[in-house]
Scaffold this active site. Structure first.
Site, PDB file in Angstrom:
ATOM      1  N   ASP A  52      -3.560  -0.887  -6.446  1.00  0.00           N
ATOM      2  CA  ASP A  52      -4.783  -2.090  -5.932  1.00  0.00           C
ATOM      3  C   ASP A  52      -5.568  -2.325  -5.791  1.00  0.00           C
ATOM      4  O   ASP A  52      -6.973  -1.894  -4.902  1.00  0.00           O
ATOM      5  CB  ASP A  52      -4.499  -0.718  -4.788  1.00  0.00           C
ATOM      6  CG  ASP A  52      -4.768  -1.195  -2.770  1.00  0.00           C
ATOM      7  OD1 ASP A  52      -5.116  -2.296  -2.968  1.00  0.00           O
ATOM      8  OD2 ASP A  52      -4.689  -0.541  -2.382  1.00  0.00           O
ATOM      9  N   TYR A  92      -1.517  -1.324  10.877  1.00  0.00           N
ATOM     10  CA  TYR A  92      -2.762  -2.211  10.604  1.00  0.00           C
ATOM     11  C   TYR A  92      -2.621  -2.812  12.180  1.00  0.00           C
ATOM     12  O   TYR A  92      -1.745  -2.130  13.424  1.00  0.00           O
ATOM     13  CB  TYR A  92      -1.548  -3.565   9.832  1.00  0.00           C
ATOM     14  CG  TYR A  92      -1.974  -2.758   8.265  1.00  0.00           C
ATOM     15  CD1 TYR A  92      -3.094  -2.935   7.717  1.00  0.00           C
ATOM     16  CD2 TYR A  92      -0.687  -2.495   7.946  1.00  0.00           C
ATOM     17  CE1 TYR A  92      -2.884  -2.924   6.358  1.00  0.00           C
ATOM     18  CE2 TYR A  92      -0.847  -1.920   6.342  1.00  0.00           C
ATOM     19  CZ  TYR A  92      -1.900  -2.720   5.995  1.00  0.00           C
ATOM     20  OH  TYR A  92      -2.416  -2.055   4.515  1.00  0.00           O
ATOM     21  N   ARG A 121       0.468  -0.484  -0.145  1.00  0.00           N
ATOM     22  CA  ARG A 121       0.494   0.075   0.024  1.00  0.00           C
ATOM     23  C   ARG A 121       0.529   1.720   0.087  1.00  0.00           C
ATOM     24  O   ARG A 121       0.707   1.781   1.060  1.00  0.00           O
ATOM     25  CB  ARG A 121      -0.954  -0.056   1.313  1.00  0.00           C
ATOM     26  CG  ARG A 121      -2.432  -0.111   0.366  1.00  0.00           C
ATOM     27  CD  ARG A 121      -2.912  -1.393   1.951  1.00  0.00           C
ATOM     28  NE  ARG A 121      -4.378  -2.262   0.848  1.00  0.00           N
ATOM     29  CZ  ARG A 121      -5.384  -2.203   2.111  1.00  0.00           C
ATOM     30  NH1 ARG A 121      -4.992  -3.096   2.698  1.00  0.00           N
ATOM     31  NH2 ARG A 121      -5.899  -2.686   1.100  1.00  0.00           N
ATOM     32  N   GLN A 141      -1.002   2.668  -4.949  1.00  0.00           N
ATOM     33  CA  GLN A 141      -2.457   3.216  -5.314  1.00  0.00           C
ATOM     34  C   GLN A 141      -3.509   2.553  -7.453  1.00  0.00           C
ATOM     35  O   GLN A 141      -4.462   1.606  -6.642  1.00  0.00           O
ATOM     36  CB  GLN A 141      -2.733   4.019  -5.646  1.00  0.00           C
ATOM     37  CG  GLN A 141      -3.067   4.584  -3.898  1.00  0.00           C
ATOM     38  CD  GLN A 141      -3.227   5.948  -2.889  1.00  0.00           C
ATOM     39  OE1 GLN A 141      -3.797   6.760  -4.243  1.00  0.00           O
ATOM     40  NE2 GLN A 141      -2.651   6.155  -2.036  1.00  0.00           N
ATOM     41  N   SER A 150      -8.244  -3.107  -2.674  1.00  0.00           N
ATOM     42  CA  SER A 150      -9.247  -1.747  -1.937  1.00  0.00           C
ATOM     43  C   SER A 150     -10.239  -1.631  -3.295  1.00  0.00           C
ATOM     44  O   SER A 150     -10.849  -1.646  -2.278  1.00  0.00           O
ATOM     45  CB  SER A 150      -8.195  -1.159  -2.680  1.00  0.00           C
ATOM     46  OG  SER A 150      -7.351  -0.508  -0.622  1.00  0.00           O
TER      47      SER A 150
END
Ligand code: NAD
Length: 384
Positions: free
Chosen positions: A138, A237, A130, A135, A141
């Site tokens: 990804d 996380y 990430r 992005q 996501s």
């Protein structure tokens, strides 16, 4: 180099790994593309749409695999019943496979070993880091956003009530109450969707940052006073909680279940089994007719009454263990995934056609098998 796009063969899987738009872009990069007949059926893309974008259509999937330098898929390779052959068996030795492989999941270990034996360069879309450069690639996501939205729609469909407040000649109908637990990408999209439908939303996460994001979308975060060093680890996380803190969290949740018409469960700790946050006993506190959507089911689920793949009813509460939620909204899930995959391939071959960039951080993190070795850390750890 030749790219192949097979039809997905897992039951109920309607997504496809390329759209006419991405096929044009692959061709512009110098690839040729072959698509299996009917691959786009589930997302309303015809063979002619693919032909018009410049692809050829393959009628024999086995020959298509045998001729491909790169196979792009959505889900991990599985047994093809029509051919009575596993998709790994059909791959050409030394070729490249890019898909969601979930290499650490025990059910996939034998398949990963077979990729290794066949000297396939296998890359997994769930390994993309990430970082901001990644992005556009990804896919986790993207699929989480689809899941968050669809989970609320599935709950709304089951709920025998309106979601918004409605004024009628008889009186005012109160809005439905949502509780969203786990505010990652899934949870944030679930909050946004429930709010758009007019629901009243509470949220809970162990990361304080998640509460700020939930609040900005109009949810009311439930306060859980857990020291952040116990709750948040590497890269921001979540960490798994010890049993004392889990008991405290369940007690907190139990106090809110009686108000909820819908509970969306999406609490996960990377690489671990999902924490049980709602027990069978806790379900009894919920109103009959209410709905629990346990999005974490593939990692074991956040509710111990969830059964994978189906809706079950316990004490009048509908508990959903439906898997592969993105596959149920295949058009936009495919559009997002196909574009994520395109940007991944563009980055992989940025040194030129045929030259995979193994020095790239994104490639390193997503590489699973190469040169007849398993190189994925999570898979190696899980296999020991
Ligand atoms: P995830 O799927 O790993 O986990 C879902 C959520 O569950 C997380 O918010 C986590 O804190 C929560 N959780 C774990 N244990 C819990 C417990 N016991 N009780 C309640 N909640 C619990 O999360 P994700 O969707 O991968 O997102 C995690 C973070 O990464 C978020 O901050 C997200 O915004 C961020 N993110 C960043 C990028 C990027 O920079 N490109 C992309 C995606 C996500």
């Amino acid at each position: 180099m030749r790219i192949a796009i097979p039809k997905e063969i897992l039951p109920e899987e309607k997504r496809v790994a390329a759209t006419p738009e991405t096929i044009k872009k692959y061709i512009a990069l110098g690839f040729t593309v072959e698509v299996e007949e009917g691959a786009g059926e589930g997302v309303l893309i015809s063979d002619n749409d693919y032909r018009n974008a410049g692809a050829t259509i393959a009628t024999d999937v086995e020959k298509m695999f045998a001729a491909a330098d790169i196979v792009l898929k959505v889900k991990q390779p599985v047994h093809n019943q029509q051919k009575n052959k596993h998709e790994v068996e059909m791959l050409r030795e030394n070729s490249v496979l890019i898909t969601f492989l979930h290499p650490a999941a025990p059910g996939n270990h034998a398949m990963i070993r077979n990729l290794q034996k066949k000297n396939i360069t296998a890359l997994t879309m769930d390994g993309i880091p990430r970082i901001s450069r990644a992005q556009r690639m990804d896919a986790l996501s993207s699929m989480s956003a689809v899941t968050g939205y669809k989970s609320v729609i599935m709950a709304a469909d089951r709920l025998p009530k309106f979601i918004p407040m409605i004024g009628t000649a008889i009186g005012t109908i109160k809005p439905a109450h949502f509780l969203v637990i786990g505010i990652g990408v899934v949870g944030l999209q679930a909050i946004a969707t429930a709010k758009r439908l007019g629901g009243v939303v509470k949220s809970l996460d162990i990361r304080k940052n998640a509460a700020i994001e939930a609040d900005s979308l109009g949810a009311k975060p439930i306060e859980f006073d857990i020291p952040q060093e116990l709750a948040v680890g590497n890269g921001g996380y979540a960490k798994s909680l010890d049993s004392d803190w889990l008991v405290k969290e369940r007690r907190l949740i139990a106090g809110h279940l009686g108000d909820a018409d819908v509970v969306i469960l999406s609490a996960l700790v990377p690489g671990e089994i999902a924490p049980i946050l709602i027990t069978r006993e806790m379900i009894q506190a919920m109103k009959p007719g209410s709905v629990v959507i346990d999005v974490s089911v593939d990692q074991g689920g956040n509710c111990d009454a969830t059964e994978p793949g189906i809706f079950v009813e316990k004490h009048g509460v509908h508990i959903c263990g439906i898997q592969n939620i993105p596959g149920r909204m295949a058009v936009h899930a495919s559009w997002l995934y196909a574009n994520n995959l395109y940007y991944y391939v563009e980055n992989l071959f940025k040194k030129g056609p045929g030259m995979l960039d193994f020095d790239d951080e994104i490639v390193k993190c997503s590489l699973v098998t190469h040169n007849s070795r398993i190189v994925h850390e999570g898979a190696l750890k899980a296999m020991q």
